[in-house]
Scaffold this motif. Sequence first.
Motif, PDB file in Angstrom:
ATOM      1  N   ALA A 150      37.063  -8.504 -32.263  1.00 12.58           N
ATOM      2  CA  ALA A 150      38.527  -8.579 -32.358  1.00 12.58           C
ATOM      3  C   ALA A 150      38.961  -9.252 -33.661  1.00 12.58           C
ATOM      4  O   ALA A 150      39.902  -8.794 -34.330  1.00 12.58           O
ATOM      5  CB  ALA A 150      39.090  -9.330 -31.160  1.00 12.58           C
ATOM      6  N   SER A 151      38.284 -10.337 -34.032  1.00 10.08           N
ATOM      7  CA  SER A 151      38.649 -11.035 -35.274  1.00 10.08           C
ATOM      8  C   SER A 151      38.330 -10.181 -36.490  1.00 10.08           C
ATOM      9  O   SER A 151      39.070 -10.192 -37.480  1.00 10.08           O
ATOM     10  CB  SER A 151      37.928 -12.385 -35.352  1.00 10.08           C
ATOM     11  OG  SER A 151      36.522 -12.213 -35.497  1.00 10.08           O
ATOM     12  N   LEU A 152      37.235  -9.441 -36.439  1.00  9.32           N
ATOM     13  CA  LEU A 152      36.901  -8.552 -37.556  1.00  9.32           C
ATOM     14  C   LEU A 152      37.926  -7.427 -37.658  1.00  9.32           C
ATOM     15  O   LEU A 152      38.327  -7.042 -38.766  1.00  9.32           O
ATOM     16  CB  LEU A 152      35.495  -7.979 -37.352  1.00  9.32           C
ATOM     17  CG  LEU A 152      34.343  -8.999 -37.365  1.00  9.32           C
ATOM     18  CD1 LEU A 152      33.021  -8.313 -37.055  1.00  9.32           C
ATOM     19  CD2 LEU A 152      34.264  -9.728 -38.695  1.00  9.32           C
ATOM     20  N   ARG A 153      38.347  -6.911 -36.513  1.00  8.23           N
ATOM     21  CA  ARG A 153      39.354  -5.852 -36.501  1.00  8.23           C
ATOM     22  C   ARG A 153      40.667  -6.361 -37.103  1.00  8.23           C
ATOM     23  O   ARG A 153      41.309  -5.673 -37.906  1.00  8.23           O
ATOM     24  CB  ARG A 153      39.559  -5.379 -35.056  1.00  8.23           C
ATOM     25  CG  ARG A 153      40.492  -4.189 -34.914  1.00  8.23           C
ATOM     26  CD  ARG A 153      40.312  -3.517 -33.561  1.00  8.23           C
ATOM     27  NE  ARG A 153      40.629  -4.376 -32.429  1.00  8.23           N
ATOM     28  CZ  ARG A 153      39.738  -4.779 -31.519  1.00  8.23           C
ATOM     29  NH1 ARG A 153      38.466  -4.415 -31.608  1.00  8.23           N
ATOM     30  NH2 ARG A 153      40.119  -5.542 -30.509  1.00  8.23           N
ATOM     31  N   GLU A 154      41.049  -7.576 -36.734  1.00  9.32           N
ATOM     32  CA  GLU A 154      42.276  -8.172 -37.269  1.00  9.32           C
ATOM     33  C   GLU A 154      42.168  -8.426 -38.771  1.00  9.32           C
ATOM     34  O   GLU A 154      43.178  -8.425 -39.484  1.00  9.32           O
ATOM     35  CB  GLU A 154      42.572  -9.479 -36.536  1.00  9.32           C
ATOM     36  CG  GLU A 154      42.982  -9.278 -35.079  1.00  9.32           C
ATOM     37  CD  GLU A 154      43.061 -10.588 -34.310  1.00  9.32           C
ATOM     38  OE1 GLU A 154      42.813 -11.652 -34.939  1.00  9.32           O
ATOM     39  OE2 GLU A 154      43.365 -10.554 -33.110  1.00  9.32           O
ATOM     40  N   ALA A 155      40.929  -8.627 -39.231  1.00  8.07           N
ATOM     41  CA  ALA A 155      40.712  -8.854 -40.667  1.00  8.07           C
ATOM     42  C   ALA A 155      40.653  -7.554 -41.462  1.00  8.07           C
ATOM     43  O   ALA A 155      40.463  -7.587 -42.680  1.00  8.07           O
ATOM     44  CB  ALA A 155      39.419  -9.637 -40.871  1.00  8.07           C
TER      45      ALA A 155
ATOM     46  N   TRP B 254      38.613  -4.766 -40.611  1.00 13.87           N
ATOM     47  CA  TRP B 254      37.395  -3.968 -40.446  1.00 13.87           C
ATOM     48  C   TRP B 254      37.707  -2.690 -39.683  1.00 13.87           C
ATOM     49  O   TRP B 254      38.582  -2.655 -38.804  1.00 13.87           O
ATOM     50  CB  TRP B 254      36.339  -4.752 -39.676  1.00 13.87           C
ATOM     51  CG  TRP B 254      35.594  -5.783 -40.465  1.00 13.87           C
ATOM     52  CD1 TRP B 254      36.141  -6.696 -41.324  1.00 13.87           C
ATOM     53  CD2 TRP B 254      34.192  -6.024 -40.451  1.00 13.87           C
ATOM     54  NE1 TRP B 254      35.148  -7.501 -41.836  1.00 13.87           N
ATOM     55  CE2 TRP B 254      33.950  -7.108 -41.315  1.00 13.87           C
ATOM     56  CE3 TRP B 254      33.122  -5.452 -39.779  1.00 13.87           C
ATOM     57  CZ2 TRP B 254      32.660  -7.620 -41.537  1.00 13.87           C
ATOM     58  CZ3 TRP B 254      31.843  -5.952 -39.992  1.00 13.87           C
ATOM     59  CH2 TRP B 254      31.616  -7.012 -40.872  1.00 13.87           C
ATOM     60  N   THR B 255      36.941  -1.641 -39.980  1.00 11.06           N
ATOM     61  CA  THR B 255      37.001  -0.383 -39.243  1.00 11.06           C
ATOM     62  C   THR B 255      35.708  -0.231 -38.435  1.00 11.06           C
ATOM     63  O   THR B 255      34.719  -0.943 -38.695  1.00 11.06           O
ATOM     64  CB  THR B 255      37.125   0.808 -40.200  1.00 11.06           C
ATOM     65  OG1 THR B 255      35.899   0.940 -40.929  1.00 11.06           O
ATOM     66  CG2 THR B 255      38.300   0.622 -41.159  1.00 11.06           C
ATOM     67  N   PRO B 256      35.671   0.697 -37.465  1.00 12.73           N
ATOM     68  CA  PRO B 256      34.407   0.943 -36.749  1.00 12.73           C
ATOM     69  C   PRO B 256      33.261   1.314 -37.695  1.00 12.73           C
ATOM     70  O   PRO B 256      32.106   0.917 -37.459  1.00 12.73           O
ATOM     71  CB  PRO B 256      34.765   2.104 -35.815  1.00 12.73           C
ATOM     72  CG  PRO B 256      36.216   1.903 -35.539  1.00 12.73           C
ATOM     73  CD  PRO B 256      36.800   1.423 -36.846  1.00 12.73           C
ATOM     74  N   ASP B 257      33.552   2.041 -38.767  1.00 12.73           N
ATOM     75  CA  ASP B 257      32.497   2.375 -39.729  1.00 12.73           C
ATOM     76  C   ASP B 257      31.986   1.129 -40.433  1.00 12.73           C
ATOM     77  O   ASP B 257      30.789   1.027 -40.756  1.00 12.73           O
ATOM     78  CB  ASP B 257      33.017   3.384 -40.755  1.00 12.73           C
ATOM     79  CG  ASP B 257      33.101   4.790 -40.189  1.00 12.73           C
ATOM     80  OD1 ASP B 257      32.462   5.054 -39.151  1.00 12.73           O
ATOM     81  OD2 ASP B 257      33.825   5.623 -40.777  1.00 12.73           O
ATOM     82  N   ASP B 258      32.871   0.157 -40.682  1.00 15.87           N
ATOM     83  CA  ASP B 258      32.428  -1.112 -41.272  1.00 15.87           C
ATOM     84  C   ASP B 258      31.446  -1.813 -40.339  1.00 15.87           C
ATOM     85  O   ASP B 258      30.443  -2.394 -40.791  1.00 15.87           O
ATOM     86  CB  ASP B 258      33.625  -2.029 -41.532  1.00 15.87           C
ATOM     87  CG  ASP B 258      34.523  -1.517 -42.643  1.00 15.87           C
ATOM     88  OD1 ASP B 258      34.012  -0.864 -43.565  1.00 15.87           O
ATOM     89  OD2 ASP B 258      35.742  -1.771 -42.573  1.00 15.87           O
ATOM     90  N   VAL B 259      31.728  -1.760 -39.044  1.00 17.25           N
ATOM     91  CA  VAL B 259      30.830  -2.374 -38.065  1.00 17.25           C
ATOM     92  C   VAL B 259      29.478  -1.688 -38.105  1.00 17.25           C
ATOM     93  O   VAL B 259      28.430  -2.343 -38.133  1.00 17.25           O
ATOM     94  CB  VAL B 259      31.437  -2.299 -36.654  1.00 17.25           C
ATOM     95  CG1 VAL B 259      30.413  -2.724 -35.606  1.00 17.25           C
ATOM     96  CG2 VAL B 259      32.681  -3.172 -36.561  1.00 17.25           C
ATOM     97  N   ARG B 260      29.469  -0.367 -38.135  1.00 22.47           N
ATOM     98  CA  ARG B 260      28.206   0.374 -38.158  1.00 22.47           C
ATOM     99  C   ARG B 260      27.389   0.034 -39.403  1.00 22.47           C
ATOM    100  O   ARG B 260      26.174  -0.136 -39.327  1.00 22.47           O
ATOM    101  CB  ARG B 260      28.470   1.873 -38.062  1.00 22.47           C
ATOM    102  CG  ARG B 260      28.918   2.317 -36.672  1.00 22.47           C
ATOM    103  CD  ARG B 260      29.218   3.826 -36.634  1.00 22.47           C
ATOM    104  NE  ARG B 260      29.427   4.258 -35.265  1.00 22.47           N
ATOM    105  CZ  ARG B 260      30.567   4.123 -34.596  1.00 22.47           C
ATOM    106  NH1 ARG B 260      31.602   3.531 -35.187  1.00 22.47           N
ATOM    107  NH2 ARG B 260      30.667   4.528 -33.352  1.00 22.47           N
TER     108      ARG B 260
END
Length: 299
Positions: free
Chosen positions: A279-284, A286-292
């Motif tokens: 959640a914090s990464l998303r708020e910063a 990040w996209t799902p591809d960034d997570v991958r």
Amino acid sequence: MTTPSASCYHPAVPYDPSRPVLRFAPSPNGRLHLGHAYSALVTWQAAARLGGTALLRIEDIDTERCKPEFTEAIAQDLHWLGLDWPEPVMHQSQRMDTYAAAGNALRDQHLLYPCFCSRTEIAALATETDPDGAPLYPGSCRHLHRGEQIERLERGDPVQFRLDTSAAMARVGMLTYTVLGPLITDRPQIRHARPQRWGDVVLQRKGTPTSYHLSVVVDDAAQGITHVTRGRDMEAATDIHALLQMLLGLSSPIYHFHRLILDADGRKLAKSKGSPSLASLREAGWTPDDVRRAVGLEN
């Protein structure tokens, strides 16, 4: 091998129990982090490669720490990653009677005994550690006289119920389970289980008729789980699960142990250590591809 794109993580066929069934089973006691994301993505990827289905299960037997808002957040995070699953979702907190019945089956085999030792007492008496590095229970209460057991139970002393592992192993003999390699579709390998290194594990506590070990094997069998993907930190615990499956007459899945996602100091990510949440990464931003990409699963 190229990792499938986000859409490929969805099973190619509807849920069919005759096909491979996998599961992702987080505990709603905090927000998911990158380690959870990697485990979930690996599970859905494995389901796609095997032509099966990935289920979501909520492991919320710890009713004090698990919160409904975290359960909702798990679904939000997984949907954000592009993952989906069949409904309804199994919640362990709704299955306590089923776990109690499994515990009773072990009692009928005379394989559970009450233990009244505190953690401080165990630490003071232990001369070895278990695979997680915790003091290994020395079996202090294993041979308590039945009269003393009854007296202390009736008095309401704090109690947990432990598996007599030596007696259990004497009953089942040699114990094995099946493991798949990194590509999931590799040739399976047979591994010998050594649950003795865990000593007499706790399976039930006063007021709580189950533990992680007991509930997970009961639920895997109930849901027809054929393959379990889990982190390498759970590799040793699989020995206990293989033993419980044999004692309870439950099916044994095929296992795959994936790598762990580590922080900058080389430590496993954990909610208790304050690892950044999805959640914090998303708020910063990040996209799902960034997570991958961050977990080494580039498209």
